[in-house]
Design a protein around this motif. Structure first.
Motif, PDB file in Angstrom:
ATOM      1  N   GLN A 159      -7.901 -25.978 -26.249  1.00  0.00           N
ATOM      2  CA  GLN A 159      -8.500 -26.916 -25.102  1.00  0.00           C
ATOM      3  C   GLN A 159      -9.671 -27.392 -25.338  1.00  0.00           C
ATOM      4  O   GLN A 159     -10.766 -27.130 -26.031  1.00  0.00           O
ATOM      5  CB  GLN A 159      -8.810 -25.712 -23.801  1.00  0.00           C
ATOM      6  N   VAL A 160     -10.092 -28.414 -24.763  1.00  0.00           N
ATOM      7  CA  VAL A 160     -11.289 -29.284 -24.672  1.00  0.00           C
ATOM      8  C   VAL A 160     -11.954 -29.316 -23.620  1.00  0.00           C
ATOM      9  O   VAL A 160     -11.262 -29.556 -22.372  1.00  0.00           O
ATOM     10  CB  VAL A 160     -10.858 -30.690 -25.283  1.00  0.00           C
ATOM     11  N   GLN A 161     -13.164 -29.004 -23.389  1.00  0.00           N
ATOM     12  CA  GLN A 161     -13.939 -29.085 -22.112  1.00  0.00           C
ATOM     13  C   GLN A 161     -14.918 -30.225 -22.218  1.00  0.00           C
ATOM     14  O   GLN A 161     -15.554 -30.323 -23.048  1.00  0.00           O
ATOM     15  CB  GLN A 161     -14.619 -27.566 -22.198  1.00  0.00           C
ATOM     16  N   LEU A 162     -15.025 -30.747 -21.159  1.00  0.00           N
ATOM     17  CA  LEU A 162     -16.161 -31.828 -20.839  1.00  0.00           C
ATOM     18  C   LEU A 162     -17.264 -31.288 -19.893  1.00  0.00           C
ATOM     19  O   LEU A 162     -17.026 -30.852 -18.714  1.00  0.00           O
ATOM     20  CB  LEU A 162     -15.545 -32.909 -20.152  1.00  0.00           C
ATOM     21  N   VAL A 163     -18.616 -31.515 -20.481  1.00  0.00           N
ATOM     22  CA  VAL A 163     -19.498 -31.089 -19.519  1.00  0.00           C
ATOM     23  C   VAL A 163     -20.405 -32.203 -19.021  1.00  0.00           C
ATOM     24  O   VAL A 163     -21.075 -32.791 -20.162  1.00  0.00           O
ATOM     25  CB  VAL A 163     -20.440 -29.790 -20.024  1.00  0.00           C
ATOM     26  N   GLU A 164     -20.646 -32.474 -17.852  1.00  0.00           N
ATOM     27  CA  GLU A 164     -21.447 -33.548 -17.378  1.00  0.00           C
ATOM     28  C   GLU A 164     -22.582 -33.072 -17.011  1.00  0.00           C
ATOM     29  O   GLU A 164     -23.070 -32.079 -16.427  1.00  0.00           O
ATOM     30  CB  GLU A 164     -20.735 -34.339 -16.049  1.00  0.00           C
ATOM     31  N   SER A 165     -23.630 -34.132 -17.084  1.00  0.00           N
ATOM     32  CA  SER A 165     -24.998 -33.970 -16.481  1.00  0.00           C
ATOM     33  C   SER A 165     -25.795 -35.069 -16.141  1.00  0.00           C
ATOM     34  O   SER A 165     -25.128 -36.324 -16.768  1.00  0.00           O
ATOM     35  CB  SER A 165     -26.057 -33.038 -17.396  1.00  0.00           C
ATOM     36  N   GLY A 166     -26.620 -35.188 -15.292  1.00  0.00           N
ATOM     37  CA  GLY A 166     -27.577 -36.213 -15.085  1.00  0.00           C
ATOM     38  C   GLY A 166     -27.629 -36.919 -13.741  1.00  0.00           C
ATOM     39  O   GLY A 166     -28.030 -38.007 -13.231  1.00  0.00           O
ATOM     40  N   GLY A 167     -26.577 -36.410 -12.932  1.00  0.00           N
ATOM     41  CA  GLY A 167     -26.492 -36.808 -11.544  1.00  0.00           C
ATOM     42  C   GLY A 167     -27.599 -36.422 -10.621  1.00  0.00           C
ATOM     43  O   GLY A 167     -28.461 -35.602 -11.080  1.00  0.00           O
ATOM     44  N   GLY A 168     -27.624 -37.116  -9.491  1.00  0.00           N
ATOM     45  CA  GLY A 168     -28.631 -36.557  -8.641  1.00  0.00           C
ATOM     46  C   GLY A 168     -29.035 -37.518  -7.468  1.00  0.00           C
ATOM     47  O   GLY A 168     -27.821 -38.296  -7.372  1.00  0.00           O
ATOM     48  N   LEU A 169     -30.097 -37.506  -6.785  1.00  0.00           N
ATOM     49  CA  LEU A 169     -30.601 -38.408  -5.770  1.00  0.00           C
ATOM     50  C   LEU A 169     -31.267 -39.545  -6.154  1.00  0.00           C
ATOM     51  O   LEU A 169     -32.620 -38.995  -6.768  1.00  0.00           O
ATOM     52  CB  LEU A 169     -31.076 -37.587  -4.390  1.00  0.00           C
ATOM     53  N   LEU A 210      -4.296 -35.062 -25.578  1.00  0.00           N
ATOM     54  CA  LEU A 210      -5.561 -34.600 -24.926  1.00  0.00           C
ATOM     55  C   LEU A 210      -5.933 -35.642 -23.676  1.00  0.00           C
ATOM     56  O   LEU A 210      -5.790 -36.835 -23.881  1.00  0.00           O
ATOM     57  CB  LEU A 210      -6.618 -34.771 -25.931  1.00  0.00           C
ATOM     58  N   ASN A 211      -6.171 -35.176 -22.754  1.00  0.00           N
ATOM     59  CA  ASN A 211      -6.503 -35.805 -21.511  1.00  0.00           C
ATOM     60  C   ASN A 211      -7.061 -35.024 -20.534  1.00  0.00           C
ATOM     61  O   ASN A 211      -6.763 -34.405 -19.671  1.00  0.00           O
ATOM     62  CB  ASN A 211      -5.216 -36.559 -20.615  1.00  0.00           C
ATOM     63  N   SER A 212      -8.616 -34.836 -20.649  1.00  0.00           N
ATOM     64  CA  SER A 212      -9.332 -33.883 -20.054  1.00  0.00           C
ATOM     65  C   SER A 212     -10.390 -34.657 -19.038  1.00  0.00           C
ATOM     66  O   SER A 212     -10.724 -35.785 -19.415  1.00  0.00           O
ATOM     67  CB  SER A 212     -10.292 -33.255 -21.266  1.00  0.00           C
ATOM     68  N   TRP A 213     -10.936 -33.902 -18.174  1.00  0.00           N
ATOM     69  CA  TRP A 213     -11.596 -34.166 -17.141  1.00  0.00           C
ATOM     70  C   TRP A 213     -12.623 -33.303 -16.872  1.00  0.00           C
ATOM     71  O   TRP A 213     -12.804 -31.961 -17.090  1.00  0.00           O
ATOM     72  CB  TRP A 213     -10.991 -34.412 -15.769  1.00  0.00           C
ATOM     73  N   GLY A 214     -14.014 -33.814 -16.662  1.00  0.00           N
ATOM     74  CA  GLY A 214     -15.317 -33.278 -16.423  1.00  0.00           C
ATOM     75  C   GLY A 214     -15.136 -32.613 -14.968  1.00  0.00           C
ATOM     76  O   GLY A 214     -14.290 -33.053 -14.175  1.00  0.00           O
ATOM     77  N   GLN A 215     -15.986 -31.847 -14.700  1.00  0.00           N
ATOM     78  CA  GLN A 215     -16.088 -31.122 -13.235  1.00  0.00           C
ATOM     79  C   GLN A 215     -16.548 -31.994 -12.247  1.00  0.00           C
ATOM     80  O   GLN A 215     -16.456 -31.790 -11.106  1.00  0.00           O
ATOM     81  CB  GLN A 215     -16.905 -29.702 -13.255  1.00  0.00           C
ATOM     82  N   GLY A 216     -17.305 -33.264 -12.513  1.00  0.00           N
ATOM     83  CA  GLY A 216     -17.817 -34.182 -11.806  1.00  0.00           C
ATOM     84  C   GLY A 216     -19.235 -33.823 -11.494  1.00  0.00           C
ATOM     85  O   GLY A 216     -19.719 -32.537 -11.607  1.00  0.00           O
ATOM     86  N   THR A 217     -19.952 -34.836 -11.285  1.00  0.00           N
ATOM     87  CA  THR A 217     -21.596 -34.994 -11.053  1.00  0.00           C
ATOM     88  C   THR A 217     -21.696 -35.928  -9.888  1.00  0.00           C
ATOM     89  O   THR A 217     -21.284 -36.887  -9.803  1.00  0.00           O
ATOM     90  CB  THR A 217     -22.306 -35.246 -12.120  1.00  0.00           C
TER      91      THR A 217
END
Length: 120
Positions: free
Chosen positions: A1-11, A107-114
């Protein structure tokens, strides 16, 4: 499995900037293209920007000239630099990777969303 980890979102206030990052991890995979999508409340998920392993980039018309996608192939990481943000850019941003899990699996993976929220 391939995991995608997102970061950097905010207000951020309108006119401001944010930088999103997405790192892929796992074993025995190769990525052809990576991209950023977004989904605002009550709307369909839409492509924001994409980039291939060769560096070809595509952008939604609504973000051209304001957003820049880049990629570090060695780190399997994609970035989205967002400048001159507008309230209509408010959405959950998702990272996507398309490629192959070796030896033959797709492979068609999605991150969890930010969440990105732009205040007026």
């Amino acid at each position: 499995q391939v995991q995608l980890v997102e970061s950097g979102g905010g207000l951020v206030q309108a006119g401001g900037s944010l930088r999103l990052s997405c790192a892929a991890s796992g074993s025995s995979f190769t990525i052809y293209s990576m991209g950023w999508y977004r989904q605002a409340p009550g709307k369909q998920r839409e492509l924001v920007a994409g980039i291939t392993s060769g560096g070809r980039m595509d952008y939604a018309d609504s973000v051209k000239g304001r957003f820049t996608i880049s990629r570090d192939n060695a780190k399997n990481t994609v970035y989205l630099q967002m400048n001159s943000l507008l309230p209509e850019d408010t959405a959950v941003y998702y990272c996507n990777a398309v490629g192959r899990v070796l030896p033959k699996g797709p492979l068609n993976s999605w991150g969890q969303g930010t969440q990105v929220t732009v205040s007026s």
